[in-house]
Design a protein around this motif. Structure first.
Motif, mmCIF file in Angstrom:
data_model
loop_
_atom_site.group_PDB
_atom_site.id
_atom_site.type_symbol
_atom_site.label_atom_id
_atom_site.label_comp_id
_atom_site.label_asym_id
_atom_site.label_seq_id
_atom_site.Cartn_x
_atom_site.Cartn_y
_atom_site.Cartn_z
ATOM 1 N N LYS A 60 0.836 -1.204 0.000
ATOM 2 C CA LYS A 60 0.000 0.000 0.000
ATOM 3 C C LYS A 60 0.870 1.252 0.000
ATOM 4 N N HIS A 61 1.925 1.237 0.779
ATOM 5 C CA HIS A 61 2.849 2.372 0.848
ATOM 6 C C HIS A 61 3.567 2.569 -0.493
ATOM 7 N N ARG A 62 3.993 1.486 -1.113
ATOM 8 C CA ARG A 62 4.709 1.577 -2.405
ATOM 9 C C ARG A 62 3.804 2.154 -3.488
ATOM 10 N N ILE A 63 2.547 1.735 -3.492
ATOM 11 C CA ILE A 63 1.618 2.217 -4.522
ATOM 12 C C ILE A 63 1.246 3.671 -4.264
ATOM 13 N N GLY A 64 1.034 4.018 -3.016
ATOM 14 C CA GLY A 64 0.736 5.409 -2.688
ATOM 15 C C GLY A 64 -0.705 5.653 -2.346
ATOM 16 N N ASP A 65 -1.466 6.187 -3.266
ATOM 17 C CA ASP A 65 -2.797 6.710 -2.964
ATOM 18 C C ASP A 65 -3.935 5.706 -3.104
ATOM 19 N N VAL A 66 -3.661 4.421 -3.010
ATOM 20 C CA VAL A 66 -4.713 3.408 -3.081
ATOM 21 C C VAL A 66 -5.344 3.242 -1.698
ATOM 22 N N SER A 67 -6.654 3.098 -1.657
ATOM 23 C CA SER A 67 -7.333 2.877 -0.378
ATOM 24 C C SER A 67 -7.124 1.428 0.060
ATOM 25 N N GLN A 68 -7.312 1.193 1.340
ATOM 26 C CA GLN A 68 -7.167 -0.156 1.869
ATOM 27 C C GLN A 68 -8.177 -1.092 1.218
ATOM 28 N N ARG A 69 -9.400 -0.630 1.085
ATOM 29 C CA ARG A 69 -10.441 -1.457 0.481
ATOM 30 C C ARG A 69 -10.134 -1.794 -0.970
ATOM 31 N N MET A 70 -9.704 -0.803 -1.734
ATOM 32 C CA MET A 70 -9.418 -1.033 -3.149
ATOM 33 C C MET A 70 -8.233 -1.986 -3.317
ATOM 34 N N LEU A 71 -7.217 -1.853 -2.483
ATOM 35 C CA LEU A 71 -6.079 -2.763 -2.566
ATOM 36 C C LEU A 71 -6.495 -4.180 -2.177
ATOM 37 N N THR A 72 -7.353 -4.304 -1.172
ATOM 38 C CA THR A 72 -7.850 -5.622 -0.761
ATOM 39 C C THR A 72 -8.601 -6.289 -1.908
ATOM 40 N N VAL A 73 -9.499 -5.567 -2.549
ATOM 41 C CA VAL A 73 -10.271 -6.105 -3.679
ATOM 42 C C VAL A 73 -9.331 -6.478 -4.823
ATOM 43 N N THR A 74 -8.385 -5.613 -5.116
ATOM 44 C CA THR A 74 -7.432 -5.862 -6.199
ATOM 45 C C THR A 74 -6.620 -7.122 -5.942
ATOM 46 N N LEU A 75 -6.103 -7.260 -4.724
ATOM 47 C CA LEU A 75 -5.287 -8.431 -4.405
ATOM 48 C C LEU A 75 -6.115 -9.721 -4.424
ATOM 49 N N ARG A 76 -7.351 -9.648 -3.981
ATOM 50 C CA ARG A 76 -8.227 -10.831 -4.050
ATOM 51 C C ARG A 76 -8.447 -11.255 -5.497
ATOM 52 N N ASN A 77 -8.700 -10.286 -6.367
ATOM 53 C CA ASN A 77 -8.892 -10.593 -7.782
ATOM 54 C C ASN A 77 -7.625 -11.189 -8.390
ATOM 55 N N LEU A 78 -6.489 -10.602 -8.074
ATOM 56 C CA LEU A 78 -5.223 -11.107 -8.609
ATOM 57 C C LEU A 78 -4.924 -12.511 -8.101
ATOM 58 N N GLU A 79 -5.258 -12.755 -6.855
ATOM 59 C CA GLU A 79 -5.064 -14.092 -6.290
ATOM 60 C C GLU A 79 -5.997 -15.094 -6.963
ATOM 61 N N SER A 80 -7.262 -14.730 -7.152
ATOM 62 C CA SER A 80 -8.212 -15.663 -7.765
ATOM 63 C C SER A 80 -7.867 -15.954 -9.224
ATOM 64 N N ASP A 81 -7.193 -15.020 -9.889
ATOM 65 C CA ASP A 81 -6.769 -15.235 -11.277
ATOM 66 C C ASP A 81 -5.432 -15.970 -11.364
ATOM 67 N N GLY A 82 -4.803 -16.216 -10.224
ATOM 68 C CA GLY A 82 -3.530 -16.935 -10.231
ATOM 69 C C GLY A 82 -2.320 -16.073 -10.532
ATOM 70 N N LEU A 83 -2.478 -14.755 -10.405
ATOM 71 C CA LEU A 83 -1.367 -13.845 -10.691
ATOM 72 C C LEU A 83 -0.563 -13.502 -9.441
ATOM 73 N N VAL A 84 -1.194 -13.604 -8.282
ATOM 74 C CA VAL A 84 -0.558 -13.282 -7.008
ATOM 75 C C VAL A 84 -0.752 -14.447 -6.048
ATOM 76 N N LEU A 85 0.303 -14.732 -5.310
ATOM 77 C CA LEU A 85 0.239 -15.742 -4.263
ATOM 78 C C LEU A 85 0.145 -15.024 -2.921
ATOM 79 N N ARG A 86 -0.826 -15.425 -2.128
ATOM 80 C CA ARG A 86 -1.023 -14.865 -0.785
ATOM 81 C C ARG A 86 -0.631 -15.937 0.209
ATOM 82 N N LYS A 87 0.351 -15.620 1.048
ATOM 83 C CA LYS A 87 0.813 -16.604 2.024
ATOM 84 C C LYS A 87 0.570 -16.066 3.427
#
Length: 136
Positions: A60-87
């Protein structure tokens, strides 16, 4: 050179023909492009690709002006598409890290072309925007 241009034109024409033939269904190209083309997705992928494994607040800090909610939704989508691994680590409090999968890395490498293009042409685009803005 002209033969290559014709082949490229035909490739793009085929994409639209396929998309239009599947109007009532899901066009895979449109579906995937819609998912990966928003700015938070692009910035999340690029940040994870550039800095590697990160925790949520660091990302969140690296990206800057993204809200917590928007980053959460984005990461969930990326994880469900197999682009991001959440450990999740079994600690108290739980520690969660995000990193790109091989599929996510392959997308990031394709994004490099767009980012390089934007960096190369940004001054020209800004100049033209100002020119159009002065006409209003």
């Amino acid at each position: 050179m002209e033969t290559k241009a014709i082949a490229t034109d035909k490739k793009f024409q085929n994409i639209f023909e396929h998309a239009n033939a599947t109007k009532n269904g899901v066009c895979p190209v449109r579906d995937i492009i819609a998912r990966i083309s928003d700015k938070w997705t692009l910035l999340s992928i690029y940040a994870l690709g550039g800095y590697g494994k990160m925790r949520f607040n660091e990302l969140k800090h690296r990206i800057g002006d993204v809200s917590q909610r928007m980053l959460t939704v984005t990461l969930r989508n990326l994880e469900s598409d197999g682009l991001v691994l959440r450990k999740v680590y079994p600690e108290v409090p739980p520690r969660v890290e995000y990193e790109l999968t091989d599929l996510g890395l392959s997308l990031m490498h394709q994004m490099e072309y767009i980012i390089d293009w934007a960096n190369t042409n940004s001054q020209e685009i800004i100049k033209r925007r100002k020119k159009v803005g002065n006409k209003k």
